[in-house]
Write a protein that holds these residues in place. Structure first.
Motif, mmCIF file in Angstrom:
data_model
loop_
_atom_site.group_PDB
_atom_site.id
_atom_site.type_symbol
_atom_site.label_atom_id
_atom_site.label_comp_id
_atom_site.label_asym_id
_atom_site.label_seq_id
_atom_site.Cartn_x
_atom_site.Cartn_y
_atom_site.Cartn_z
ATOM 1 N N VAL A 142 0.846 -1.196 0.000
ATOM 2 C CA VAL A 142 0.000 0.000 0.000
ATOM 3 C C VAL A 142 0.877 1.239 0.000
ATOM 4 O O VAL A 142 1.747 1.404 0.877
ATOM 5 C CB VAL A 142 -0.942 0.013 1.215
ATOM 6 N N TYR A 143 0.647 2.120 -0.964
ATOM 7 C CA TYR A 143 1.407 3.360 -1.113
ATOM 8 C C TYR A 143 0.452 4.526 -0.872
ATOM 9 O O TYR A 143 -0.475 4.752 -1.666
ATOM 10 C CB TYR A 143 1.999 3.485 -2.512
ATOM 11 N N LEU A 144 0.653 5.266 0.205
ATOM 12 C CA LEU A 144 -0.160 6.457 0.459
ATOM 13 C C LEU A 144 0.323 7.581 -0.453
ATOM 14 O O LEU A 144 1.515 7.881 -0.509
ATOM 15 C CB LEU A 144 -0.049 6.880 1.920
ATOM 16 N N ILE A 145 -0.634 8.203 -1.164
ATOM 17 C CA ILE A 145 -0.288 9.259 -2.133
ATOM 18 C C ILE A 145 -1.125 10.492 -1.793
ATOM 19 O O ILE A 145 -2.334 10.519 -2.029
ATOM 20 C CB ILE A 145 -0.578 8.817 -3.586
ATOM 21 N N SER A 146 -0.482 11.517 -1.255
ATOM 22 C CA SER A 146 -1.211 12.749 -0.924
ATOM 23 C C SER A 146 -1.181 13.762 -2.060
ATOM 24 O O SER A 146 -1.947 14.724 -2.051
ATOM 25 C CB SER A 146 -0.622 13.389 0.331
ATOM 26 N N HIS A 197 -3.089 4.461 -2.572
ATOM 27 C CA HIS A 197 -4.185 4.972 -1.746
ATOM 28 C C HIS A 197 -4.100 6.493 -1.736
ATOM 29 O O HIS A 197 -3.206 7.086 -1.111
ATOM 30 C CB HIS A 197 -4.089 4.418 -0.324
ATOM 31 N N ALA A 198 -5.024 7.133 -2.484
ATOM 32 C CA ALA A 198 -5.006 8.588 -2.622
ATOM 33 C C ALA A 198 -5.589 9.218 -1.364
ATOM 34 O O ALA A 198 -6.774 9.063 -1.074
ATOM 35 C CB ALA A 198 -5.803 9.010 -3.855
ATOM 36 N N THR A 199 -4.750 9.917 -0.606
ATOM 37 C CA THR A 199 -5.173 10.522 0.649
ATOM 38 C C THR A 199 -5.372 12.022 0.475
ATOM 39 O O THR A 199 -5.046 12.599 -0.566
ATOM 40 C CB THR A 199 -4.122 10.269 1.737
ATOM 41 N N GLY A 200 -5.904 12.641 1.531
ATOM 42 C CA GLY A 200 -6.037 14.096 1.520
ATOM 43 C C GLY A 200 -7.318 14.557 0.864
ATOM 44 O O GLY A 200 -8.107 13.780 0.319
ATOM 45 N N LEU A 236 -2.192 -1.954 -11.509
ATOM 46 C CA LEU A 236 -2.298 -1.188 -10.273
ATOM 47 C C LEU A 236 -3.739 -1.203 -9.754
ATOM 48 O O LEU A 236 -4.700 -1.322 -10.531
ATOM 49 C CB LEU A 236 -1.887 0.268 -10.502
ATOM 50 N N ARG A 237 -3.868 -1.034 -8.460
ATOM 51 C CA ARG A 237 -5.162 -0.855 -7.812
ATOM 52 C C ARG A 237 -5.128 0.507 -7.128
ATOM 53 O O ARG A 237 -4.154 0.835 -6.430
ATOM 54 C CB ARG A 237 -5.406 -1.961 -6.787
ATOM 55 N N VAL A 238 -6.169 1.285 -7.327
ATOM 56 C CA VAL A 238 -6.222 2.638 -6.771
ATOM 57 C C VAL A 238 -7.457 2.758 -5.892
ATOM 58 O O VAL A 238 -8.567 2.382 -6.311
ATOM 59 C CB VAL A 238 -6.260 3.697 -7.892
ATOM 60 N N ASP A 239 -7.268 3.282 -4.699
ATOM 61 C CA ASP A 239 -8.385 3.579 -3.820
ATOM 62 C C ASP A 239 -8.242 5.017 -3.343
ATOM 63 O O ASP A 239 -7.119 5.525 -3.224
ATOM 64 C CB ASP A 239 -8.426 2.614 -2.635
ATOM 65 N N VAL A 240 -9.377 5.648 -3.081
ATOM 66 C CA VAL A 240 -9.378 7.065 -2.746
ATOM 67 C C VAL A 240 -10.009 7.254 -1.375
ATOM 68 O O VAL A 240 -11.120 6.761 -1.113
ATOM 69 C CB VAL A 240 -10.155 7.880 -3.803
ATOM 70 N N ALA A 241 -9.328 7.953 -0.506
ATOM 71 C CA ALA A 241 -9.871 8.276 0.808
ATOM 72 C C ALA A 241 -10.939 9.360 0.663
ATOM 73 O O ALA A 241 -10.803 10.284 -0.143
ATOM 74 C CB ALA A 241 -8.757 8.746 1.743
ATOM 75 N N ALA A 275 -9.318 12.937 -4.632
ATOM 76 C CA ALA A 275 -8.845 12.728 -6.007
ATOM 77 C C ALA A 275 -10.029 12.506 -6.939
ATOM 78 O O ALA A 275 -10.967 11.779 -6.614
ATOM 79 C CB ALA A 275 -7.905 11.536 -6.050
ATOM 80 N N ILE A 276 -9.989 13.136 -8.114
ATOM 81 C CA ILE A 276 -11.141 13.067 -9.011
ATOM 82 C C ILE A 276 -10.925 12.086 -10.168
ATOM 83 O O ILE A 276 -11.856 11.403 -10.574
ATOM 84 C CB ILE A 276 -11.506 14.459 -9.556
ATOM 85 N N THR A 277 -9.706 12.022 -10.712
ATOM 86 C CA THR A 277 -9.411 11.146 -11.851
ATOM 87 C C THR A 277 -8.135 10.373 -11.549
ATOM 88 O O THR A 277 -7.178 10.929 -11.007
ATOM 89 C CB THR A 277 -9.244 11.973 -13.137
ATOM 90 N N CYS A 278 -8.116 9.108 -11.951
ATOM 91 C CA CYS A 278 -6.923 8.294 -11.694
ATOM 92 C C CYS A 278 -5.825 8.600 -12.710
ATOM 93 O O CYS A 278 -4.733 9.010 -12.334
ATOM 94 C CB CYS A 278 -7.290 6.816 -11.726
ATOM 95 N N VAL A 279 -6.089 8.396 -14.018
ATOM 96 C CA VAL A 279 -5.084 8.644 -15.055
ATOM 97 C C VAL A 279 -5.624 9.687 -16.024
ATOM 98 O O VAL A 279 -6.709 9.508 -16.602
ATOM 99 C CB VAL A 279 -4.717 7.359 -15.822
ATOM 100 N N TYR A 280 -4.865 10.748 -16.206
ATOM 101 C CA TYR A 280 -5.222 11.842 -17.104
ATOM 102 C C TYR A 280 -4.106 11.991 -18.126
ATOM 103 O O TYR A 280 -2.931 12.126 -17.756
ATOM 104 C CB TYR A 280 -5.390 13.131 -16.309
ATOM 105 N N MET A 281 -4.459 11.952 -19.416
ATOM 106 C CA MET A 281 -3.453 12.036 -20.482
ATOM 107 C C MET A 281 -3.754 13.195 -21.422
ATOM 108 O O MET A 281 -4.894 13.337 -21.881
ATOM 109 C CB MET A 281 -3.427 10.732 -21.295
#
Length: 864
Positions: free
Chosen positions: A445-449, A474-477, A614-619, A645-651
Motif C-alpha cells: 500500500v502506497y499512500l499518495i497525498s 491509496h489517494a489521501t487528503g 495497479l489498484r487505486v483507492d481514494v480516501a 482525487a477526481i481522476t486516476c489517469v489523465y493524459m
C-alpha cells in the motif's frame, strides 16, 4: 402600487413536500417554494395549486416564478365555488419555452378561486414554484387582448418561430407584421408599438419600410416585438442567405428507384439503367465524368469532356445497364478556365443474388473473400473503418517494458518517493524502440497525498497486480486532483504555409482520400491536420441555432460555427489526391464551409507511455452524504464527498500510450481521461467501482474520451453517470469494445456538441446517441456517424441532419429519446436501425475490420 391579491391567502394543492408546502408559493419570499411529491408528479404528469382569494375580485394578470421543472405548459382557471372552472389563460411551452419568471396577461375576469395547473413532460425531475402572484392591472383595457404576432413576406407567406425564409444574395422582400387577438380576430396594429429588426445586418439588412435585403451569405434572425395596449408579444424567424456562385455548380442524380438520402443505402437492382447525372453550372466550365467499379478501380465508361455555359443544366447519361453486381462510383471533374479542378463523386451498389447472407447486416457484410463489404449512401457515406484505433495504430501488442527501478512502499506519504523513481527513469537515454524503462512498484500500500507525473517519452509505471493483495495506490487528503498525470509540453504546431484547401465538393464520412488545390508541399509520412469546417449555414441546417431554452433554468447557448480537426498521417499522394492513414469521420462539404489540410510539427507530444497492473483507492469523508429520489424506493442516501482525487489517469499531448489492468475505487470523475491532443491509446482490462461524488453534471465519467483513435476494451464500470462517454467535437474514430456498465445513473453516450465516429461494439449498458437539446448549456446533437454493433441492454439512436448513426444488431430495449417531447415537439429521425433484437455476424465489427486490414495476427495481438 399594484397589490398581490394572492399574498398569504389560503391554498389547496395536489400534494406538497414537508419542507416545501403550497403556502410557500404565496408567501412573497424568494427563498421558499412549493414542491409536489414525486408520486403526484408521476400519476398523470400534472400537478395543481389553487389560491382562495377569500372574496370575489377582478384580476387580469398572473406572475409565476419557477425554481425548477420541465414543463409542457400550464393553464390558469378561475371559479366562484371551487367546483365549476373556466379557462383564463393557457401557455404551451413548445413555442418559446418558459422562463424562470412567466407573466400571463388575459382579459379581466371576476372570481374567488384561481387554479394553476402545470403539465410536466419529465415528472422524474423535481418541480418547484417560488411565487404565484395575482394582480388587477388597471392599465390593461377590457375586452380582447393581443394574443400573438407573426410576419409575412411579399408573397403573404407567414413565418413563425423556427421557420426559415431563404433568400439569394442580392434579393429582397417586403415584410408585414400581423397580430391575432385573444378572441381570434385580426389585430389592428395601427397604434401599436412595433419593433422589427435583423440580428445580423451584414447578412440581412432591413429599412424603415420593413424591406429586407439579402447582402451576404449566412444566417440572420428577424425579431419582432409588438406592444398593444400594454400587452407585448414576440416573434422571430430565420433568414438563410446563400450565394449560388460559391457552390461552383449543383450536381445531382435522377433515377426511378435509387434512394438518394444521406445515411440510407443506395441500392440499384441488377439490370437497371444507370442513374442520370445532372450538372447546373454557375460559371463556364468543362465537365468530365466516368463510371468506375469501386472495388477494382476499373473504369467502366468515360464520357467525353463537355463544356457547360453558366446556368445551363446538363444531363449526362452513361450507356448500358448495371449488369454486374458491384459497388459503383460516378466521378466528376469540374474545370473552370484558369482555376483549380473541383471533384465530386456519387455512389450506388448493385447487389448480387447471394451478396447478403442471413444473419448479417445489409450494409456491412462478409463477402465471398471473407472480408467486409460496405454499402454506402449515394454520396459515399458509410460505416467507417475503426481499425486504426488503439496503441500503435491498432493491431499492435502492448509492450512488456523491462523494469529499471523497483520501489517498495515507505511509511507515510509516498508521492515524492515514487516521483523520484519516475524522474530517474525519465532521465535515462531511450532504447532504439523508444523506451527508457519501467518503474516497478512492488506489492503493498502506497499512500499518495499529491500527484504523480510522467512528462517524458518511454516511461512505464507498473504495479504488482490490481487485486487486493497487489500494488495499491491509496489517494489521501482532500485535494481535488488527477492522481497520475501524463502530459506533454504543447499542442502540435501547425505549419500555416502548408495550408491547402480541399477541392472536393463533398468528401464522404469514412473516406481516406481527398483532393487539394496543390499537393506539392506534402509527402507520404507527413503528419497533418484535416480540417472540416462547419459554417453558420450548416449550424442552421442541423438546427443548433434554434435550441429551446433550458426549461426554467435558462442558460442555453446556441452553437457558433466550429471546426473539426482530424489528426492524420499521409500514406499516399497521386497528383493532387492525398490518402491518409485513418478515415475522416464526418463529411466535408463545400456548401457548409469545406475544409483544408495542413502539416504540423509534433515535438511537444510525448509517446510510448504505460500505466499498468495497479489498484487505486481514494480516501473520502463517509459522513458527507446526499439523497436521491427513487420513485419506487423513496429517498436513498449516497456518499457525496467531493474533496478528494477526481481522476486516476489523465493524459494530454500524448500518443502511443496505454493503460491496462487498472482498478479504481471511490473516484469523483474518471478512471481514465484521454484529452484532445492524445491519439493512438489503448485502455484495456480496467474497472472502476463505487464513485463518491454528488450525482450531477461533470462527475462519474468512468472512461472519458476527448482525443481520437482510442481503443477501450474489456472494461467495466459501476455507479457511473456516463460510463463510456465521448466529449464535444471529438474528431474520432474511437472504439469501446466488450465493455460493461452496471448501476448506471445516466447513459453511456456522446455527451455533447457533435462528436463524430465512435463505435460501441458488444457493449452491455445503457447507450443514448441523440439530440440532447438544452441539456447542459445546449448540448444539442451529441454524436454523428456513430455505430452501435451487437450491443445489449438499452439503446437510443437518432439521425442528426446531414449525417447518420447506425444501430446494428442491438438486443434489449429501445430507450426513450429526449426529443421530441411536448416542450420541443419538432420531429427527430431515427438512426439506421437493423436487426433489432438479434445479433449479427461477425460478432465484432472492430476485430473483423482489424483482421481485414492487417490479418489474423493483429487480432490475436490485442487479445492478451
Amino acid at each position: 402600487m399594484n397589490v398581490n391579491l394572492a399574498l398569504n391567502r389560503p391554498v389547496y394543492n395536489s400534494s406538497e413536500s414537508p419542507n416545501a408546502k403550497g403556502g410557500h408559493a404565496v408567501d412573497g419570499e424568494a427563498g421558499t417554494f412549493w414542491q409536489p411529491l414525486s408520486l403526484d408528479r408521476k400519476e398523470n404528469n400534472k400537478v395543481w395549486i389553487t389560491v382562495d382569494l377569500e372574496g370575489v375580485v377582478s384580476f387580469n394578470q398572473v406572475c409565476l416564478k419557477f425554481a425548477s421543472g420541465f414543463i409542457s405548459g400550464y393553464n390558469i382557471a378561475y371559479s366562484d365555488d371551487n367546483l365549476i372552472w373556466q379557462e383564463a389563460y393557457r401557455k404551451a411551452t413548445s413555442q418559446g419555452g418558459v422562463r424562470n419568471t412567466s407573466v400571463a396577461i388575459f382579459p379581466r375576469v371576476i372570481a374567488r378561486y384561481v387554479k394553476l395547473e402545470i403539465e410536466l413532460f419529465d415528472p422524474d425531475r423535481d418541480f418547484q414554484l417560488i411565487d404565484f402572484a395575482i394582480y388587477e392591472m388597471p392599465s390593461i383595457p377590457l375586452g380582447p387582448l393581443l394574443s400573438r404576432v407573426y410576419v409575412t413576406d411579399a408573397s403573404r407567406h407567414s413565418f413563425d418561430q423556427d421557420d426559415t425564409l431563404p433568400l439569394l444574395r442580392g434579393g429582397s422582400t417586403k415584410l408585414s407584421v400581423k397580430g391575432i387577438m385573444t378572441d381570434g380576430t385580426e389585430a389592428d396594429l395601427t397604434h401599436a408599438d412595433v419593433a422589427i429588426s435583423s440580428t445580423n445586418p451584414n447578412i440581412a439588412a432591413m429599412d424603415e419600410t420593413y424591406t429586407l435585403y439579402a447582402l451576404n451569405p449566412g444566417i440572420a434572425q428577424v425579431k419582432c416585438v409588438v406592444n398593444l395596449h400594454g400587452v407585448s408579444q414576440e416573434n422571430s424567424f430565420f433568414i438563410d442567405v446563400c450565394d449560388p456562385a460559391e457552390q461552383i455548380a449543383d450536381l445531382w442524380l435522377t433515377h426511378s428507384s435509387l434512394v438518394m438520402e444521406i445515411g440510407q443505402p443506395a441500392l440499384l437492382s441488377l439490370g437497371s439503367e444507370y442513374p442520370v447525372l445532372h450538372v447546373l453550372a454557375n460559371e463556364r466550365m468543362t465537365v468530365k465524368a466516368s463510371l468506375l467499379d469501386d472495388s477494382s478501380g476499373e473504369i467502366i465508361f468515360e464520357l467525353p469532356e463537355q463544356g457547360i455555359e453558366p446556368q445551363m443544366e446538363c444531363a449526362l447519361t452513361f450507356p448500358g445497364y448495371a449488369e454486374q453486381p458491384a459497388h459503383y462510383q460516378m466521378h466528376v471533374e469540374l474545370q473552370m478556365k484558369g482555376s483549380v479542378v473541383y471533384y465530386d463523386t456519387f455512389y450506388f451498389t448493385v447487389p448480387g443474388p447471394e451478396a447478403i447472407k442471413e444473419g448479417q447486416s445489409q450494409i456491412v457484410y462478409l463477402n465471398e473473400t471473407g472480408k467486409l463489404s460496405y454499402v454506402p449512401d449515394f454520396k459515399g457515406n458509410r460505416v467507417i473503418d475503426f481499425s486504426n484505433s488503439g496503441y500503435g495504430g491498432g493491431g499492435v501488442s502492448l509492450p512488456d517494458v523491462p523494469t529499471v527501478i523497483s520501489v517498495e512502499p515507505v511509511e507515510g506519504d509516498n508521492t515524492d518517493h515514487i516521483q523520484r523513481a519516475i524522474d530517474t527513469v525519465s532521465a535515462l537515454l531511450p532504447s532504439p524502440d523508444g523506451f527508457r524503462g519501467a518503474v516497478f512498484l512492488k506489492k503493498g500500500v502506497y499512500l499518495i497525498s499529491g500527484q504523480l507525473r510522467i512528462c517524458t517519452n518511454g516511461v512505464v509505471l507498473r504495479g504488482g497486480g490490481a487485486g487486493e493483495d497487489g500494488t495499491i495506490l491509496h489517494a489521501t487528503g482532500t485535494t481535488k486532483r488527477n492522481l497520475i498525470e501524463i502530459r506533454g509540453t504543447q499542442t502540435p504546431e501547425l505549419l500555416s504555409n502548408t495550408l491547402r484547401s480541399i477541392t472536393d465538393l463533398y468528401v464522404p464520412s469514412g473516406s481516406r482520400r481527398l483532393h487539394v488545390e496543390d499537393a506539392s508541399c506534402f509527402r507520404p509520412g507527413d503528419t497533418v491536420k484535416v480540417f472540416r469546417n462547419g459554417n453558420e449555414r450548416w449550424i442552421h441546417a442541423i438546427g443548433m441555432d434554434a435550441i429551446r431554452q433550458r426549461p426554467v433554468a435558462g442558460g442555453t447557448i446556441q452553437w457558433p460555427p466550429f471546426q473539426l480537426e482530424f489528426d492524420r498521417v499521409i500514406t499516399h499522394i497521386e497528383g493532387n489526391c492525398i490518402t491518409v492513414d485513418a478515415p475522416i469521420a464526418n463529411a466535408i462539404e463545400k456548401q457548409w464551409g469545406s475544409g483544408a489540410i495542413v502539416k504540423y510539427k509534433d515535438a511537444g507530444r510525448i509517446e510510448q507511455i504505460g500505466v499498468e497492473h495497479l489498484r487505486v483507492d481514494v480516501a473520502f469523508d463517509p459522513t458527507i452524504t446526499e439523497t436521491r429520489i427513487d420513485g419506487n424506493e423513496g429517498d436513498i442516501p449516497y456518499l457525496a464527498d467531493e474533496n478528494h482525487a477526481i481522476t486516476c489517469v489523465y493524459m494530454d499531448h500524448v500518443k502511443h500510450a496505454w493503460v491496462r489492468n487498472l482498478v479504481g475505487f471511490h473516484l469523483q470523475h474518471a478512471l481514465v481521461q484521454v484529452e484532445r491532443d492524445t491519439k493512438w491509446t489503448t485502455i484495456q482490462d480496467c474497472a472502476v467501482y463505487d464513485f463518491v461524488s454528488i450525482i450531477t453534471g461533470g462527475r462519474r465519467y468512468s472512461f472519458h474520451l476527448v482525443g481520437e483513435l482510442t481503443l477501450v476494451q474489456r472494461c467495466k464500470s459501476t455507479t457511473a453517470r456516463h460510463a463510456f462517454t465521448v466529449d464535444s467535437r471529438v474528431a474520432g474514430p474511437n472504439v469501446f469494445i466488450d465493455c460493461e456498465s452496471q448501476q448506471d445513473y445516466n447513459t453511456s453516450e456522446p455527451h455533447h456538441r457533435w462528436s463524430v465516429g465512435c463505435l460501441y461494439d458488444n457493449v452491455n449498458g445503457r447507450i443514448h446517441i441523440q439530440d440532447r437539446a438544452w441539456l447542459g448549456s445546449g448540448h444539442g446533437w451529441s454524436g454523428a456517424n456513430y455505430v452501435t454493433w451487437n450491443t445489449t441492454n438499452e439503446l437510443v439512436s437518432q439521425q442528426p441532419p446531414t449525417a447518420q448513426n447506425y444501430a446494428i444488431g442491438h438486443v434489449g430495449n429501445k430507450g426513450r429519446a429526449l426529443l421530441p417531447n411536448p416542450y420541443d415537439p419538432r420531429p427527430r429521425q431515427e438512426a439506421f436501425w437493423e436487426s433489432f433484437g438479434t445479433h449479427v455476424a461477425p460478432r465484432s465489427l472492430y476485430l473483423q475490420q482489424l483482421q481485414d486490414r492487417l490479418g489474423p495476427e493483429a487480432v490475436r495481438s490485442i487479445r492478451s
